[in-house]
Scaffold this active site. Structure first.
Site, PDB file in Angstrom:
ATOM      1  N   ASP A  10       0.839  -1.194   0.000  1.00  0.00           N
ATOM      2  CA  ASP A  10       0.000   0.000   0.000  1.00  0.00           C
ATOM      3  C   ASP A  10       0.877   1.248   0.000  1.00  0.00           C
ATOM      4  O   ASP A  10       1.499   1.587   1.008  1.00  0.00           O
ATOM      5  CB  ASP A  10      -0.897   0.004   1.244  1.00  0.00           C
ATOM      6  CG  ASP A  10      -1.861   1.170   1.218  1.00  0.00           C
ATOM      7  OD1 ASP A  10      -2.876   1.067   0.500  1.00  0.00           O
ATOM      8  OD2 ASP A  10      -1.585   2.194   1.871  1.00  0.00           O
ATOM      9  N   TYR A  53       3.440   9.350  -0.455  1.00  0.00           N
ATOM     10  CA  TYR A  53       4.446   8.663   0.369  1.00  0.00           C
ATOM     11  C   TYR A  53       5.862   8.780  -0.212  1.00  0.00           C
ATOM     12  O   TYR A  53       6.840   8.516   0.491  1.00  0.00           O
ATOM     13  CB  TYR A  53       4.122   7.167   0.547  1.00  0.00           C
ATOM     14  CG  TYR A  53       2.789   6.851   1.192  1.00  0.00           C
ATOM     15  CD1 TYR A  53       1.972   7.850   1.714  1.00  0.00           C
ATOM     16  CD2 TYR A  53       2.337   5.540   1.291  1.00  0.00           C
ATOM     17  CE1 TYR A  53       0.741   7.555   2.278  1.00  0.00           C
ATOM     18  CE2 TYR A  53       1.103   5.241   1.869  1.00  0.00           C
ATOM     19  CZ  TYR A  53       0.312   6.255   2.345  1.00  0.00           C
ATOM     20  OH  TYR A  53      -0.904   5.957   2.908  1.00  0.00           O
ATOM     21  N   LYS A  94      -2.481   5.994  -4.630  1.00  0.00           N
ATOM     22  CA  LYS A  94      -3.604   6.899  -4.335  1.00  0.00           C
ATOM     23  C   LYS A  94      -3.405   8.274  -4.967  1.00  0.00           C
ATOM     24  O   LYS A  94      -2.267   8.743  -5.094  1.00  0.00           O
ATOM     25  CB  LYS A  94      -3.750   7.075  -2.804  1.00  0.00           C
ATOM     26  CG  LYS A  94      -3.715   5.757  -2.039  1.00  0.00           C
ATOM     27  CD  LYS A  94      -3.985   5.911  -0.550  1.00  0.00           C
ATOM     28  CE  LYS A  94      -3.682   4.605   0.173  1.00  0.00           C
ATOM     29  NZ  LYS A  94      -2.302   4.479   0.644  1.00  0.00           N
ATOM     30  N   HIS A 150      -7.408   9.502  -2.218  1.00  0.00           N
ATOM     31  CA  HIS A 150      -6.778   9.421  -0.895  1.00  0.00           C
ATOM     32  C   HIS A 150      -7.661  10.023   0.215  1.00  0.00           C
ATOM     33  O   HIS A 150      -7.807   9.441   1.284  1.00  0.00           O
ATOM     34  CB  HIS A 150      -5.425  10.151  -0.959  1.00  0.00           C
ATOM     35  CG  HIS A 150      -4.426   9.668   0.036  1.00  0.00           C
ATOM     36  ND1 HIS A 150      -3.074   9.656  -0.220  1.00  0.00           N
ATOM     37  CD2 HIS A 150      -4.559   9.185   1.294  1.00  0.00           C
ATOM     38  CE1 HIS A 150      -2.429   9.172   0.836  1.00  0.00           C
ATOM     39  NE2 HIS A 150      -3.315   8.892   1.769  1.00  0.00           N
ATOM     40  N   ILE A 173       8.231  -7.044  10.691  1.00  0.00           N
ATOM     41  CA  ILE A 173       7.449  -7.495   9.521  1.00  0.00           C
ATOM     42  C   ILE A 173       7.153  -8.987   9.675  1.00  0.00           C
ATOM     43  O   ILE A 173       6.032  -9.446   9.442  1.00  0.00           O
ATOM     44  CB  ILE A 173       8.208  -7.205   8.198  1.00  0.00           C
ATOM     45  CG1 ILE A 173       8.281  -5.693   7.961  1.00  0.00           C
ATOM     46  CG2 ILE A 173       7.531  -7.900   7.010  1.00  0.00           C
ATOM     47  CD1 ILE A 173       9.155  -5.282   6.783  1.00  0.00           C
TER      48      ILE A 173
HETATM   49  N1  LIG Z   1      -5.361   6.129   3.322  1.00  0.00           N
HETATM   50  C1  LIG Z   1      -4.855   6.848   4.296  1.00  0.00           C
HETATM   51  O1  LIG Z   1      -5.207   8.028   4.485  1.00  0.00           O
HETATM   52  C2  LIG Z   1      -3.859   6.230   5.219  1.00  0.00           C
HETATM   53  C3  LIG Z   1      -3.509   6.868   6.413  1.00  0.00           C
HETATM   54  C4  LIG Z   1      -2.606   6.250   7.251  1.00  0.00           C
HETATM   55  C5  LIG Z   1      -2.062   5.022   6.888  1.00  0.00           C
HETATM   56  N2  LIG Z   1      -2.384   4.440   5.688  1.00  0.00           N
HETATM   57  C6  LIG Z   1      -1.793   3.144   5.264  1.00  0.00           C
HETATM   58  O2  LIG Z   1      -1.852   2.198   6.342  1.00  0.00           O
HETATM   59  C7  LIG Z   1      -0.533   1.802   6.674  1.00  0.00           C
HETATM   60  C8  LIG Z   1      -0.418   1.509   8.167  1.00  0.00           C
HETATM   61  O3  LIG Z   1      -0.761   2.616   8.935  1.00  0.00           O
HETATM   62  P1  LIG Z   1       0.297   3.512   9.743  1.00  0.00           P
HETATM   63  O4  LIG Z   1       1.587   3.491   9.032  1.00  0.00           O
HETATM   64  O5  LIG Z   1      -0.367   4.814   9.965  1.00  0.00           O
HETATM   65  O6  LIG Z   1       0.404   2.856  11.157  1.00  0.00           O
HETATM   66  P2  LIG Z   1       0.387   1.394  11.866  1.00  0.00           P
HETATM   67  O7  LIG Z   1       0.564   0.314  10.874  1.00  0.00           O
HETATM   68  O8  LIG Z   1      -0.813   1.396  12.733  1.00  0.00           O
HETATM   69  O9  LIG Z   1       1.662   1.507  12.821  1.00  0.00           O
HETATM   70  C9  LIG Z   1       2.956   1.635  12.319  1.00  0.00           C
HETATM   71  C10 LIG Z   1       3.891   1.904  13.498  1.00  0.00           C
HETATM   72  O10 LIG Z   1       3.944   0.761  14.346  1.00  0.00           O
HETATM   73  C11 LIG Z   1       5.281   0.297  14.462  1.00  0.00           C
HETATM   74  N3  LIG Z   1       5.226  -1.163  14.479  1.00  0.00           N
HETATM   75  C12 LIG Z   1       4.962  -1.997  13.450  1.00  0.00           C
HETATM   76  N4  LIG Z   1       4.937  -3.269  13.838  1.00  0.00           N
HETATM   77  C13 LIG Z   1       5.205  -3.271  15.160  1.00  0.00           C
HETATM   78  C14 LIG Z   1       5.327  -4.294  16.119  1.00  0.00           C
HETATM   79  N5  LIG Z   1       5.169  -5.575  15.793  1.00  0.00           N
HETATM   80  N6  LIG Z   1       5.632  -3.931  17.396  1.00  0.00           N
HETATM   81  C15 LIG Z   1       5.822  -2.649  17.738  1.00  0.00           C
HETATM   82  N7  LIG Z   1       5.703  -1.623  16.860  1.00  0.00           N
HETATM   83  C16 LIG Z   1       5.397  -1.929  15.581  1.00  0.00           C
HETATM   84  C17 LIG Z   1       5.984   0.841  13.222  1.00  0.00           C
HETATM   85  O11 LIG Z   1       7.369   1.019  13.451  1.00  0.00           O
HETATM   86  P3  LIG Z   1       8.514   0.241  12.583  1.00  0.00           P
HETATM   87  O12 LIG Z   1       8.275   0.558  11.140  1.00  0.00           O
HETATM   88  O13 LIG Z   1       9.767   0.776  13.123  1.00  0.00           O
HETATM   89  O14 LIG Z   1       8.328  -1.227  12.880  1.00  0.00           O
HETATM   90  C18 LIG Z   1       5.301   2.185  13.054  1.00  0.00           C
HETATM   91  O15 LIG Z   1       5.834   3.136  13.934  1.00  0.00           O
HETATM   92  C19 LIG Z   1       0.334   2.980   6.197  1.00  0.00           C
HETATM   93  O16 LIG Z   1       1.693   2.627   6.111  1.00  0.00           O
HETATM   94  C20 LIG Z   1      -0.330   3.286   4.896  1.00  0.00           C
HETATM   95  O17 LIG Z   1       0.050   2.347   3.908  1.00  0.00           O
HETATM   96  C21 LIG Z   1      -3.295   5.021   4.867  1.00  0.00           C
END
Ligand SMILES: NC(=O)c1ccc[n+]([C@@H]2O[C@H](COP(=O)([O-])OP(=O)(O)OC[C@H]3O[C@@H](n4cnc5c(N)ncnc54)[C@H](OP(=O)(O)O)[C@@H]3O)[C@@H](O)[C@H]2O)c1
Length: 295
Positions: free
Chosen positions: A67, A72, A97, A130, A259
């Site tokens: 994604d 990004y 997006k 988006h 991951i």
């Molecule tokens: N459409 C939209 O508007 C929108 C908005 C936000 C997000 N998104 C999509 O959704 C994806 C995920 O959301 P997000 O990036 O906001 O947040 P998330 O997946 O809820 O959290 C990511 C955070 O958690 C940490 N993390 C990951 N696995 C972990 C684990 N097993 N233990 C502890 N910490 C962990 C990561 O750090 P590390 O990388 O250091 O592991 C990072 O800081 C985005 O990357 C994006 O592709 C879309």
């Protein structure tokens, strides 16, 4: 060609029951095609080798869904990593997006063309609006419908659309959105039941973003207790919660071990009682922008 004619070169794990299928299985989308239920989020995955490594590590584990977004800034890196993997293109699912500044006929066409060029993967599997930017989103949706008909993208959808945005879209859309990608986790799932149920009733696939609450609730005591009882980690409980709900889920990590940890969620499940305990955690949390009252 059959699957057996193409053994997957990037799947070395003999424990994976069927290396020709994406880890976690797939969901059918309304205008055809299947979407893998477990994807890797790439927001802030890092430029250059950061994103490329994360994608490679995920592919090695059987993850086939990535994604990204023009915003990004890592479409090129994602495309490079997929091409380098040697995995047939049709086995990998890539989302990008349309960014907020690119709404309207001309800009949306250009933005899509640029994303296609940066990814350099032939087509985009899923292209989303988006955010529901007021004013030009209707025109932009028309551009997405044309792109689908032309085969530039294989599915189209929206992101951050609440029920009122979806109702408006359904008034003018010729093609239904395949997907609505919104922030979802136990800390807002009840609050957002209206929109997820609206999607369910119309066959729109729900994608959960920020399923780990951007790591803001990984220390929640209830999540921790369930994790301890299960011998799992809090992140795994939150990801599994999304899968149990029937959502596509998109945890982000650019760390190899995390991951791997986040991918170890497919051969076990949460009980109804555990799901209820998690549902109780709702506090209407939005760790990203909250579109609930956006016009
Ligand atoms: N459409 C939209 O508007 C929108 C908005 C936000 C997000 N998104 C999509 O959704 C994806 C995920 O959301 P997000 O990036 O906001 O947040 P998330 O997946 O809820 O959290 C990511 C955070 O958690 C940490 N993390 C990951 N696995 C972990 C684990 N097993 N233990 C502890 N910490 C962990 C990561 O750090 P590390 O990388 O250091 O592991 C990072 O800081 C985005 O990357 C994006 O592709 C879309």
């Amino acid at each position: 060609m059959t699957d057996t004619a193409h053994p997957d070169p990037a799947h070395p794990d003999p424990a994976h029951p069927d290396p020709t299928l994406p880890l976690g299985g797939t969901i059918s989308m309304p205008h055809g095609g299947d979407i893998p239920r477990l994807g890797l989020g790439l927001f802030r995955a890092g430029s250059g080798s950061g994103t490329e490594n994360a994608v490679r590590w995920a592919l090695d584990l059987g993850i086939r869904h990535f994604d990204t977004a023009s915003m990004y800034g890592n479409e090129e890196e994602l495309g490079r990593a997929v091409r380098a993997s040697g995995i047939p293109r049709e086995r990998v699912f890539v989302t990008s997006k349309l960014w907020n500044d690119d709404h309207g006929r001309g800009p949306a066409h250009r933005a899509l063309e640029e994303s296609l060029q940066r990814l350099d993967l032939g087509w985009i599997d899923l292209y989303l609006i988006h955010f529901p930017v007021p004013g030009l989103r209707r025109e932009s949706w028309g551009v997405l419908e044309e792109a689908l008909e032309e085969g530039l993208v294989r599915a189209i959808g929206v992101s951050n659309y609440m029920e009122h945005h979806l109702r408006e879209l359904l008034d003018y859309a010729s093609i239904l959105p395949a997907v609505n990608q919104i922030e979802l986790h136990p800390f807002n799932a009840r609050t957002r039941h209206g929109v997820t149920d609206f999607c369910r009733r119309r066959g729109v696939v729900v994608q959960a973003y920020s399923p780990l609450t951007k790591a803001q609730r990984l220390d929640d005591p209830v999540v921790g207790e369930i994790a301890r009882e299960r011998g799992r980690t809090p992140a795994q409980i939150l990801i599994r919660y999304g899968l149990e709900k029937g959502w596509v889920t998109l945890p982000k990590s650019s760390n190899r071990e995390r991951i791997r940890e986040n991918a170890d969620v497919v051969d076990w499940s949460l009980s109804e009682e555990e799901m209820e305990r998690l549902d109780e955690l709702d506090e209407g949390l939005a760790v990203t922008w909250d579109p609930t009252h956006a016009p």
